[in-house]
Design a protein around this motif. Structure first.
Motif, PDB file in Angstrom:
ATOM      1  N   TYR A   1       0.832  -1.196   0.000  1.00 30.68           N
ATOM      2  CA  TYR A   1       0.000   0.000   0.000  1.00 30.68           C
ATOM      3  C   TYR A   1       0.872   1.255   0.000  1.00 30.68           C
ATOM      4  O   TYR A   1       0.607   2.220  -0.713  1.00 30.68           O
ATOM      5  CB  TYR A   1      -0.925   0.006   1.218  1.00 30.68           C
ATOM      6  N   THR A   2       1.925   1.246   0.829  1.00 26.72           N
ATOM      7  CA  THR A   2       2.785   2.425   0.896  1.00 26.72           C
ATOM      8  C   THR A   2       3.465   2.665  -0.450  1.00 26.72           C
ATOM      9  O   THR A   2       3.547   3.796  -0.920  1.00 26.72           O
ATOM     10  CB  THR A   2       3.839   2.249   2.006  1.00 26.72           C
TER      11      THR A   2
ATOM     12  N   ALA B   1       1.100   4.126  -2.766  1.00 28.15           N
ATOM     13  CA  ALA B   1       0.879   5.537  -2.434  1.00 28.15           C
ATOM     14  C   ALA B   1       2.009   6.405  -2.984  1.00 28.15           C
ATOM     15  O   ALA B   1       1.774   7.532  -3.421  1.00 28.15           O
ATOM     16  CB  ALA B   1       0.766   5.704  -0.922  1.00 28.15           C
TER      17      ALA B   1
ATOM     18  N   ALA C   1       1.156   6.796  -6.578  1.00 26.17           N
ATOM     19  CA  ALA C   1      -0.024   7.650  -6.708  1.00 26.17           C
ATOM     20  C   ALA C   1       0.353   9.112  -6.478  1.00 26.17           C
ATOM     21  O   ALA C   1      -0.067   9.997  -7.221  1.00 26.17           O
ATOM     22  CB  ALA C   1      -1.105   7.213  -5.726  1.00 26.17           C
TER      23      ALA C   1
ATOM     24  N   GLU D   1      -2.803  15.484  -5.917  1.00 29.07           N
ATOM     25  CA  GLU D   1      -4.025  15.976  -5.296  1.00 29.07           C
ATOM     26  C   GLU D   1      -5.010  14.840  -5.024  1.00 29.07           C
ATOM     27  O   GLU D   1      -5.568  14.726  -3.936  1.00 29.07           O
ATOM     28  CB  GLU D   1      -4.663  17.036  -6.188  1.00 29.07           C
ATOM     29  N   ALA D   2      -5.181  13.968  -6.034  1.00 31.90           N
ATOM     30  CA  ALA D   2      -6.105  12.856  -5.840  1.00 31.90           C
ATOM     31  C   ALA D   2      -5.582  11.915  -4.754  1.00 31.90           C
ATOM     32  O   ALA D   2      -6.353  11.387  -3.949  1.00 31.90           O
ATOM     33  CB  ALA D   2      -6.297  12.098  -7.158  1.00 31.90           C
ATOM     34  N   ALA D   3      -4.266  11.711  -4.721  1.00 31.75           N
ATOM     35  CA  ALA D   3      -3.701  10.842  -3.693  1.00 31.75           C
ATOM     36  C   ALA D   3      -4.070  11.365  -2.306  1.00 31.75           C
ATOM     37  O   ALA D   3      -4.497  10.611  -1.421  1.00 31.75           O
ATOM     38  CB  ALA D   3      -2.182  10.760  -3.848  1.00 31.75           C
ATOM     39  N   GLN D   4      -3.980  12.691  -2.148  1.00 26.77           N
ATOM     40  CA  GLN D   4      -4.346  13.303  -0.867  1.00 26.77           C
ATOM     41  C   GLN D   4      -5.811  13.076  -0.535  1.00 26.77           C
ATOM     42  O   GLN D   4      -6.164  12.799   0.600  1.00 26.77           O
ATOM     43  CB  GLN D   4      -4.135  14.815  -0.966  1.00 26.77           C
ATOM     44  N   LEU D   5      -6.656  13.198  -1.558  1.00 26.96           N
ATOM     45  CA  LEU D   5      -8.101  13.056  -1.337  1.00 26.96           C
ATOM     46  C   LEU D   5      -8.467  11.681  -0.809  1.00 26.96           C
ATOM     47  O   LEU D   5      -9.476  11.507  -0.137  1.00 26.96           O
ATOM     48  CB  LEU D   5      -8.868  13.307  -2.641  1.00 26.96           C
ATOM     49  N   TYR D   6      -7.679  10.663  -1.148  1.00 23.82           N
ATOM     50  CA  TYR D   6      -8.007   9.314  -0.683  1.00 23.82           C
ATOM     51  C   TYR D   6      -7.146   8.906   0.500  1.00 23.82           C
ATOM     52  O   TYR D   6      -7.009   7.725   0.794  1.00 23.82           O
ATOM     53  CB  TYR D   6      -7.957   8.317  -1.852  1.00 23.82           C
ATOM     54  N   GLY D   7      -6.564   9.892   1.159  1.00 22.50           N
ATOM     55  CA  GLY D   7      -5.955   9.606   2.455  1.00 22.50           C
ATOM     56  C   GLY D   7      -4.446   9.520   2.479  1.00 22.50           C
ATOM     57  O   GLY D   7      -3.867   9.178   3.499  1.00 22.50           O
ATOM     58  N   VAL D   8      -3.778   9.802   1.351  1.00 23.39           N
ATOM     59  CA  VAL D   8      -2.319   9.749   1.358  1.00 23.39           C
ATOM     60  C   VAL D   8      -1.786  11.050   1.959  1.00 23.39           C
ATOM     61  O   VAL D   8      -2.136  12.130   1.506  1.00 23.39           O
ATOM     62  CB  VAL D   8      -1.768   9.557  -0.073  1.00 23.39           C
ATOM     63  N   ASN D   9      -0.962  10.921   2.981  1.00 26.54           N
ATOM     64  CA  ASN D   9      -0.330  12.082   3.589  1.00 26.54           C
ATOM     65  C   ASN D   9       0.957  12.357   2.811  1.00 26.54           C
ATOM     66  O   ASN D   9       1.922  11.597   2.885  1.00 26.54           O
ATOM     67  CB  ASN D   9      -0.042  11.765   5.055  1.00 26.54           C
TER      68      ASN D   9
ATOM     69  N   ARG E   1       4.350  12.483   4.645  1.00 25.52           N
ATOM     70  CA  ARG E   1       4.806  11.175   5.109  1.00 25.52           C
ATOM     71  C   ARG E   1       5.373  10.379   3.933  1.00 25.52           C
ATOM     72  O   ARG E   1       6.437   9.769   4.025  1.00 25.52           O
ATOM     73  CB  ARG E   1       3.628  10.438   5.755  1.00 25.52           C
ATOM     74  N   ILE E   2       4.644  10.414   2.803  1.00 25.99           N
ATOM     75  CA  ILE E   2       5.086   9.658   1.633  1.00 25.99           C
ATOM     76  C   ILE E   2       6.396  10.224   1.087  1.00 25.99           C
ATOM     77  O   ILE E   2       7.292   9.478   0.692  1.00 25.99           O
ATOM     78  CB  ILE E   2       3.978   9.659   0.556  1.00 25.99           C
TER      79      ILE E   2
END
Lengths: 291, 234
Positions: free
Chosen positions: A167-168, A171, A174, A180-188, A191-192
């Motif tokens: 998953y990481t 991310a 992504a 922007e979309a990555a952020q919308l689905y919970g990617v910080n 952190r990434i």
């Protein structure tokens, strides 16, 4: 030209290329995902090589073990570097330029620290099997080269699987493709970015150790390594893992052949020439698609 | 359920939203209409936490949302399908969907969610191994909607879901959204397809130059002379 020499230099080129690819893949990811051109990437690789050197010299620890052990260590160091130096400049207008200047300074600092600790003499990694070789018919493979090659294959496969299967890792891809979309689905994103940077630096350590198994090194070697990193990333395409591997192999084979058939002082000319040709004609690399 | 109170948002010197108030109740489908630059996208990006508000408050089930990062907003069940779809182009359709269930809170159910999404959009199942960048516009919108459903939304915000689609594909997307709302999902629908949007929503807000110019039941908005001349071309 005899066939044996051609094949022998082809094979050493492939081995060399795989090592460049391992060093280059992290460089490519930080560039692609974070828009940070990490000039001190190779210097961290060199730091890994020196750590392995000392571990071998004083404690008899095999470089492969050092590579495995230095990875988490460098990961933590890189997390600190990210928080302290990189994260503040990601708010800059020209992140790429700011990051280059900042990490150029960091590379100089690291180089001088390495001079202080290990002095400026060239070093070689000489594990117990250093003088041994695998002989297949007319071909001759030194064990340290085989180990360095193997180490880089393991390193690259690990990164590839991380990006594809976890998953990481997904991310990271992504965030690179569509932040922007990555952020919308919970990617910080912070952190990434930190994970990407730290992972890149820890693979640089393994890459530096692999390269040190093939070549001698000294505190300023990272400058030359860096040119190869740029070459590998520009040929392979920024952020593209498979492209980086293929580019590493192509460049390895070209330098391998030029080392065998050209006078030594011409080899770097071939490398720099290639870099310029690519920047002019294929600035996005041979393969367009990214991670 | 979602309350926006007196919200003001600025980009530098420019005020994109000025004192906007609105709400979406549980199970309701609400329309947000208005011309280009009226502030529709700014409003839902502010709700999503991508844009910080300059003044005013946002609350969700009585709790304030102000200052939460996008990942925290997503965790609350407020999920956006962004304008232009913003799929991950070099990832496969299935990887895009899986990324929708990135948050640990919904990750465990991701296989079950995936089956549901493939039930709703069988065409995505056929294309699961294809790169998202290679899909047609309609399929991309399905993938974007599917990705949002993977996050198990309680409030789904859609920004121009029919933009650039063929009339047939747009009708399909609107039918799906309507179906989801009938099953109880709250929806905030931003669209320039004013007639269709007002036909399937219960309430609507009309944004003009960053302020709420009109609001009310969608049926009444459809008959409003101002809406008729400005948005329906009647």
């Amino acid at each position: 030209m005899d066939a044996v020499l051609i094949i022998q230099s082809l094979i050493s080129g492939i081995m060399m290329g795989m090592v460049y690819a391992l060093l280059g893949v992290g460089f490519s990811l930080t560039w692609g995902v974070m828009h940070v051109i990490h000039i001190s990437h190779a210097a961290f690789g060199l730091l890994g090589a020196y750590l392995a050197y000392s571990m071998l010299q004083y404690f008899g620890v095999d470089p492969v073990v050092s590579a495995a052990a230095s990875a988490p260590l460098l990961f933590l160091v890189a997390c600190g570097v990210y928080q302290l130096l990189i994260r503040p400049i990601t708010r800059a207008k020209e992140v790429i330029v700011a990051s280059m200047i900042l990490t150029f300074g960091l590379a100089i600092i690291l180089e001088n620290v390495m001079v202080l600790i290990w002095n400026a003499d060239p070093r070689v990694l000489t594990p117990t099997y250093a003088s041994g070789a695998l002989i297949v018919g007319p071909f001759y493979f030194q064990y340290p080269h085989l180990v360095g090659f193997g180490l880089s294959i393991v390193g690259i496969t690990t990164i590839y699987l991380f990006l594809k299967k976890t998953y990481t890792g997904m991310a990271v891809r992504a965030a690179w493709q569509q932040p922007e979309a990555a952020q919308l689905y919970g990617v910080n994103l912070y952190r990434i970015s930190m994970i990407t940077f730290a992972l890149a630096v820890s693979t640089a350590g393994a890459g530096g150790i692999s390269l040190a198994l093939l070549n001698s090194f000294e505190p300023h070697s990272h400058n030359l390594w860096l040119i190869y990193l740029f070459l590998v990333v520009i040929v392979g395409g920024v952020g593209n893992v498979i492209g980086t591997v293929l580019a590493g192999l192509i460049i390895g084979v070209i330098t391998g052949l030029s080392m065998a058939f050209l006078p030594y002082q011409w080899v770097n000319l071939v490398t720099f020439g290639l870099l310029m040709i690519f920047l002019i004609f294929r600035p996005h690399g041979l393969f367009r698609q990214g991670v | 359920m979602l309350r926006v109170d007196n919200l003001t948002v600025c980009y530098g010197q420019m005020q994109a939203l000025r004192g906007v108030s609105m709400e979406v109740s549980t199970g309701e489908m609400v329309a947000l209409i208005g011309g280009n630059g009226a502030g529709k996208t700014t409003l839902i990006n502010t709700i999503s936490g991508l844009v910080p508000p300059a003044a005013g408050s946002l609350s969700w089930e009585g709790r304030p949302l102000n200052g939460l990062t996008p990942d925290r907003i997503c965790r609350e069940g407020i999920v956006q399908v962004p304008e232009g779809r913003k799929l991950f182009p070099a990832m496969t359709v299935e990887e895009n969907l899986i990324m929708g269930a990135y948050l640990p809170t919904v990750r465990k159910q991701s296989q079950e969610s995936l089956r549901k999404v493939y039930d709703i959009f069988p065409r995505l199942a056929d294309r699961r191994r294809q790169l998202a960048g290679s899909l047609s516009g309609g399929e991309q919108q399905m993938a974007a909607l599917g990705r949002a459903l993977m996050a198990r939304p309680r409030l789904l915000m859609l920004d121009e879901p029919s933009l650039g689609l063929s009339p047939k594909a747009a009708a399909e997307i609107f039918a799906t959204i309507r179906g989801l709302n009938k099953e109880g999902l709250s929806v905030l629908l931003v669209s320039q397809e004013v007639l269709e949007t007002l036909a399937i929503t219960a309430h609507g807000y009309v944004l003009e130059n960053g302020v709420v110019a009109l609001k009310g039941p969608s049926l009444e908005l459809r008959e409003d002379p101002k809406v008729k001349t400005s948005y329906l071309g009647l």
